[in-house]
Design an enzyme around this catalytic site. Structure first.
Site, PDB file in Angstrom:
ATOM      1  N   HIS A 100       0.849  -1.201   0.000  1.00 32.96           N
ATOM      2  CA  HIS A 100       0.000   0.000   0.000  1.00 32.96           C
ATOM      3  C   HIS A 100       0.876   1.239   0.000  1.00 32.96           C
ATOM      4  CE1 HIS A 100       0.723  -1.344   4.141  1.00 32.96           C
ATOM      5  NE2 HIS A 100       0.808  -0.059   4.463  1.00 32.96           N
ATOM      6  N   HIS A 102       0.914   5.082   1.169  1.00 31.01           N
ATOM      7  CA  HIS A 102       0.261   6.088   1.999  1.00 31.01           C
ATOM      8  C   HIS A 102       0.324   7.421   1.234  1.00 31.01           C
ATOM      9  CE1 HIS A 102       0.567   3.909   6.019  1.00 31.01           C
ATOM     10  NE2 HIS A 102       1.481   3.255   5.324  1.00 31.01           N
TER      11      HIS A 102
HETATM   12  P1  AMP Z   1       1.986   0.203   7.391  1.00 32.25           P
HETATM   13  O1  AMP Z   1       2.552   0.464   8.731  1.00 32.25           O
HETATM   14  O2  AMP Z   1       2.704   0.913   6.270  1.00 32.25           O
HETATM   15  O3  AMP Z   1       1.798  -1.273   7.121  1.00 32.25           O
HETATM   16  O4  AMP Z   1       0.543   0.879   7.398  1.00 32.25           O
HETATM   17  C1  AMP Z   1      -0.635   0.197   7.673  1.00 32.25           C
HETATM   18  C2  AMP Z   1      -1.710   1.245   7.747  1.00 32.25           C
HETATM   19  O5  AMP Z   1      -2.962   0.611   7.614  1.00 32.25           O
HETATM   20  C3  AMP Z   1      -1.734   2.027   9.058  1.00 32.25           C
HETATM   21  O6  AMP Z   1      -1.608   3.420   8.786  1.00 32.25           O
HETATM   22  C4  AMP Z   1      -3.096   1.675   9.653  1.00 32.25           C
HETATM   23  O7  AMP Z   1      -3.688   2.757  10.332  1.00 32.25           O
HETATM   24  C5  AMP Z   1      -3.888   1.282   8.413  1.00 32.25           C
HETATM   25  N1  AMP Z   1      -5.002   0.367   8.629  1.00 32.25           N
HETATM   26  C6  AMP Z   1      -4.978  -0.803   9.302  1.00 32.25           C
HETATM   27  N2  AMP Z   1      -6.192  -1.392   9.273  1.00 32.25           N
HETATM   28  C7  AMP Z   1      -6.992  -0.567   8.530  1.00 32.25           C
HETATM   29  C8  AMP Z   1      -8.368  -0.612   8.131  1.00 32.25           C
HETATM   30  N3  AMP Z   1      -9.165  -1.629   8.476  1.00 32.25           N
HETATM   31  N4  AMP Z   1      -8.851   0.418   7.401  1.00 32.25           N
HETATM   32  C9  AMP Z   1      -8.055   1.447   7.065  1.00 32.25           C
HETATM   33  N5  AMP Z   1      -6.749   1.545   7.393  1.00 32.25           N
HETATM   34  C10 AMP Z   1      -6.225   0.557   8.135  1.00 32.25           C
END
Ligand code: AMP
Ligand code: ZN
Length: 114
Positions: A100, A102
């Site tokens: 993903h 950001h």
């Molecule tokens: P990373 O640390 O780059 O893996 O980022 C994962 C991101 O996913 C974090 O910013 C979380 O807040 C976000 N996240 C986790 N679960 C969900 C969800 N169900 N809906 C939206 N964002 C999420």
């Protein structure tokens, strides 16, 4: 990919605040925003991280980046700027192992990152 939370969002098995969707990509608001605008962009196809993306998927990576740019512009961040982050692997802080980007903005960012 069974048990993957972002596959579940892509399949509409769990809810998310969608920002954009087409055949290949979905964008939705981060559940724990780190700035006034914090959107995640993912391919619908499961890849754990950048490390797992094969060379022949390079177009998918460009699509994600260009869509992030378009959303940034649509959200009014073109002039002041924004940050796009692609955490890859444990040391980066990656927590969800479905690739993903950001898209973060709406405030002044710090550098270097923590
Ligand atoms: P990373 O640390 O780059 O893996 O980022 C994962 C991101 O996913 C974090 O910013 C979380 O807040 C976000 N996240 C986790 N679960 C969900 C969800 N169900 N809906 C939206 N964002 C999420
Ligand atoms: Zn997945």
């Amino acid at each position: 990919m069974e048990g993957c939370i972002f596959c579940k969002i892509a399949n509409r098995e769990i809810p998310a605040k969608l920002v954009f969707e087409d055949e290949q990509i979905i964008a939705f608001e981060d559940i724990n925003p780190q700035a006034p605008i914090h959107i995640l962009l993912i391919p619908k196809e499961h890849f754990a991280s950048l490390k797992e993306i094969p060379e022949e998927k390079k177009e998918l990576l460009s699509l994600l980046l260009l869509k992030a740019r378009q959303i940034a512009h649509d959200k009014g961040m073109a002039e002041k700027g924004y940050r796009i982050v692609l955490n890859t692997g444990k040391d980066s802080g990656q927590e969800v192992f479905h690739i993903h980007f950001h898209l973060i903005g709406g405030r002044r960012m710090n550098w270097p990152p923590g």
